[in-house]
Scaffold this motif. Structure first.
Motif, PDB file in Angstrom:
ATOM      1  N   GLU A 106      -8.703  11.524  36.714  1.00  0.00           N
ATOM      2  CA  GLU A 106     -10.046  11.829  37.243  1.00  0.00           C
ATOM      3  C   GLU A 106      -9.951  12.710  38.485  1.00  0.00           C
ATOM      4  O   GLU A 106     -10.741  13.646  38.644  1.00  0.00           O
ATOM      5  CB  GLU A 106     -10.804  10.533  37.563  1.00  0.00           C
ATOM      6  N   GLU A 107      -8.991  12.445  39.356  1.00  0.00           N
ATOM      7  CA  GLU A 107      -8.816  13.286  40.552  1.00  0.00           C
ATOM      8  C   GLU A 107      -8.418  14.698  40.167  1.00  0.00           C
ATOM      9  O   GLU A 107      -8.859  15.669  40.800  1.00  0.00           O
ATOM     10  CB  GLU A 107      -7.764  12.660  41.482  1.00  0.00           C
ATOM     11  N   LEU A 108      -7.603  14.834  39.127  1.00  0.00           N
ATOM     12  CA  LEU A 108      -7.232  16.158  38.634  1.00  0.00           C
ATOM     13  C   LEU A 108      -8.451  16.898  38.090  1.00  0.00           C
ATOM     14  O   LEU A 108      -8.618  18.097  38.324  1.00  0.00           O
ATOM     15  CB  LEU A 108      -6.157  16.056  37.545  1.00  0.00           C
ATOM     16  N   ARG A 109      -9.311  16.199  37.374  1.00  0.00           N
ATOM     17  CA  ARG A 109     -10.537  16.815  36.849  1.00  0.00           C
ATOM     18  C   ARG A 109     -11.438  17.300  37.982  1.00  0.00           C
ATOM     19  O   ARG A 109     -11.990  18.397  37.916  1.00  0.00           O
ATOM     20  CB  ARG A 109     -11.297  15.833  35.961  1.00  0.00           C
ATOM     21  N   GLU A 139      -2.687  25.611  37.243  1.00  0.00           N
ATOM     22  CA  GLU A 139      -1.789  24.504  37.592  1.00  0.00           C
ATOM     23  C   GLU A 139      -2.467  23.162  37.327  1.00  0.00           C
ATOM     24  O   GLU A 139      -1.851  22.233  36.802  1.00  0.00           O
ATOM     25  CB  GLU A 139      -1.386  24.597  39.061  1.00  0.00           C
ATOM     26  N   LEU A 140      -3.726  23.070  37.662  1.00  0.00           N
ATOM     27  CA  LEU A 140      -4.466  21.822  37.432  1.00  0.00           C
ATOM     28  C   LEU A 140      -4.667  21.563  35.943  1.00  0.00           C
ATOM     29  O   LEU A 140      -4.577  20.422  35.489  1.00  0.00           O
ATOM     30  CB  LEU A 140      -5.793  21.852  38.184  1.00  0.00           C
ATOM     31  N   GLU A 141      -4.915  22.623  35.174  1.00  0.00           N
ATOM     32  CA  GLU A 141      -5.024  22.490  33.712  1.00  0.00           C
ATOM     33  C   GLU A 141      -3.720  21.947  33.138  1.00  0.00           C
ATOM     34  O   GLU A 141      -3.708  21.055  32.306  1.00  0.00           O
ATOM     35  CB  GLU A 141      -5.341  23.842  33.062  1.00  0.00           C
ATOM     36  N   LEU A 179      -3.297  18.346  33.998  1.00  0.00           N
ATOM     37  CA  LEU A 179      -4.160  17.523  33.159  1.00  0.00           C
ATOM     38  C   LEU A 179      -3.579  17.374  31.748  1.00  0.00           C
ATOM     39  O   LEU A 179      -3.622  16.291  31.159  1.00  0.00           O
ATOM     40  CB  LEU A 179      -5.561  18.143  33.070  1.00  0.00           C
ATOM     41  N   ASN A 180      -3.057  18.452  31.205  1.00  0.00           N
ATOM     42  CA  ASN A 180      -2.448  18.395  29.869  1.00  0.00           C
ATOM     43  C   ASN A 180      -1.240  17.476  29.844  1.00  0.00           C
ATOM     44  O   ASN A 180      -1.007  16.772  28.860  1.00  0.00           O
ATOM     45  CB  ASN A 180      -2.070  19.795  29.381  1.00  0.00           C
ATOM     46  N   ARG A 181      -0.457  17.473  30.906  1.00  0.00           N
ATOM     47  CA  ARG A 181       0.711  16.588  30.989  1.00  0.00           C
ATOM     48  C   ARG A 181       0.293  15.117  31.114  1.00  0.00           C
ATOM     49  O   ARG A 181       1.033  14.236  30.696  1.00  0.00           O
ATOM     50  CB  ARG A 181       1.592  16.959  32.166  1.00  0.00           C
ATOM     51  N   SER A 182      -0.885  14.874  31.677  1.00  0.00           N
ATOM     52  CA  SER A 182      -1.316  13.489  31.895  1.00  0.00           C
ATOM     53  C   SER A 182      -1.925  12.851  30.660  1.00  0.00           C
ATOM     54  O   SER A 182      -2.254  11.688  30.673  1.00  0.00           O
ATOM     55  CB  SER A 182      -2.315  13.431  33.062  1.00  0.00           C
ATOM     56  N   ARG A 183      -2.071  13.587  29.576  1.00  0.00           N
ATOM     57  CA  ARG A 183      -2.696  13.048  28.346  1.00  0.00           C
ATOM     58  C   ARG A 183      -1.773  12.188  27.567  1.00  0.00           C
ATOM     59  O   ARG A 183      -0.715  12.096  27.397  1.00  0.00           O
ATOM     60  CB  ARG A 183      -3.211  14.190  27.477  1.00  0.00           C
ATOM     61  N   VAL A 219      -0.582  18.434  43.913  1.00  0.00           N
ATOM     62  CA  VAL A 219      -1.421  17.577  43.079  1.00  0.00           C
ATOM     63  C   VAL A 219      -0.619  16.489  42.364  1.00  0.00           C
ATOM     64  O   VAL A 219      -1.174  15.729  41.574  1.00  0.00           O
ATOM     65  CB  VAL A 219      -2.236  18.410  42.064  1.00  0.00           C
ATOM     66  N   THR A 220       0.664  16.419  42.666  1.00  0.00           N
ATOM     67  CA  THR A 220       1.507  15.383  42.091  1.00  0.00           C
ATOM     68  C   THR A 220       0.963  14.022  42.488  1.00  0.00           C
ATOM     69  O   THR A 220       0.643  13.782  43.646  1.00  0.00           O
ATOM     70  CB  THR A 220       2.960  15.513  42.592  1.00  0.00           C
ATOM     71  N   GLY A 221       0.856  13.141  41.520  1.00  0.00           N
ATOM     72  CA  GLY A 221       0.401  11.787  41.808  1.00  0.00           C
ATOM     73  C   GLY A 221      -1.105  11.599  41.746  1.00  0.00           C
ATOM     74  O   GLY A 221      -1.593  10.475  41.902  1.00  0.00           O
TER      75      GLY A 221
END
Length: 185
Positions: free
Chosen positions: A107-110, A176-178, A181-185, A101-103
């Motif tokens: 929105e794609e992560l959500r 992992e997705l959570e 998402l937390n890192r992308s904030r 899921v890198t990159g």
């Protein structure tokens, strides 16, 4: 009348079952809730988007046990969607999520997280079909053509251990997705 454990289950049933022209049963749907003799009934009425055939589906709703979001039903197994259909939905959702899921955008992560959460819910539904002291979904639990076909092709996929292994993998994907998402904030 069909019996649904929740509105989510009734809607899922409508998504799964196709019109005779192989299109979703009801494309443009009117729906409402009625109370008849103390029982809640969800009514869906509309027509097929392809052949214009019309339909009406009524679902008596479970009111004794609430299923919190994102669950489909309470502790009992579905009587309108079989374990093979739930397994297929879980597989389908999880297969749409990239392994790496890198990159991915936020929105794609959500979207990926939502797909994995749905996959988890679907496998949890499959587990509800396994009796307490049994190791697998009994053959009698399969009532759809798809479910019977999946069981015949891969009966091992309906063993408690196999389902729990896949469920743990899907749950780790959600975590992992959570985290992503937390890192992308």
């Amino acid at each position: 009348m069909l019996y649904a454990r929740s509105i989510r289950e009734a809607r899922l049933y409508l998504q799964l079952h196709l019109c005779s022209c192989d299109y979703p049963i009801l494309d443009q749907v009117d729906h409402w809730l009625e109370k008849r003799d103390g029982v809640f009934v969800a009514v869906y009425e509309g027509q097929c988007g392809r052949c214009s055939g019309s339909g009406r589906y009524e679902f008596e709703l479970e009111t004794r046990e609430r299923a919190g979001y994102p669950a489909i039903g309470g502790s009992t197994p579905s009587s309108i969607i079989d374990p093979g259909e739930f397994l297929r939905l879980g597989d389908r959702g999880a297969s749409e999520v990239p392994v790496d899921v890198t990159g991915l955008s936020k929105e794609e992560l959500r979207v990926a997280r939502s797909l994995m959460q749905r996959a988890v819910v679907m496998l949890e539904e499959v587990l509800k079909f396994i009796p307490e002291r049994a190791d697998e979904v009994p053959e009698s639990a399969f009532f759809s053509d798809l479910g019977r076909s999946l069981r015949e092709e891969s009966p091992e996929r309906f063993h408690r251990e196999a389902i729990n292994t896949r469920l743990a993998y899907y749950r780790s994907g959600v975590a992992e997705l959570e985290s992503a998402l937390n890192r992308s904030r």
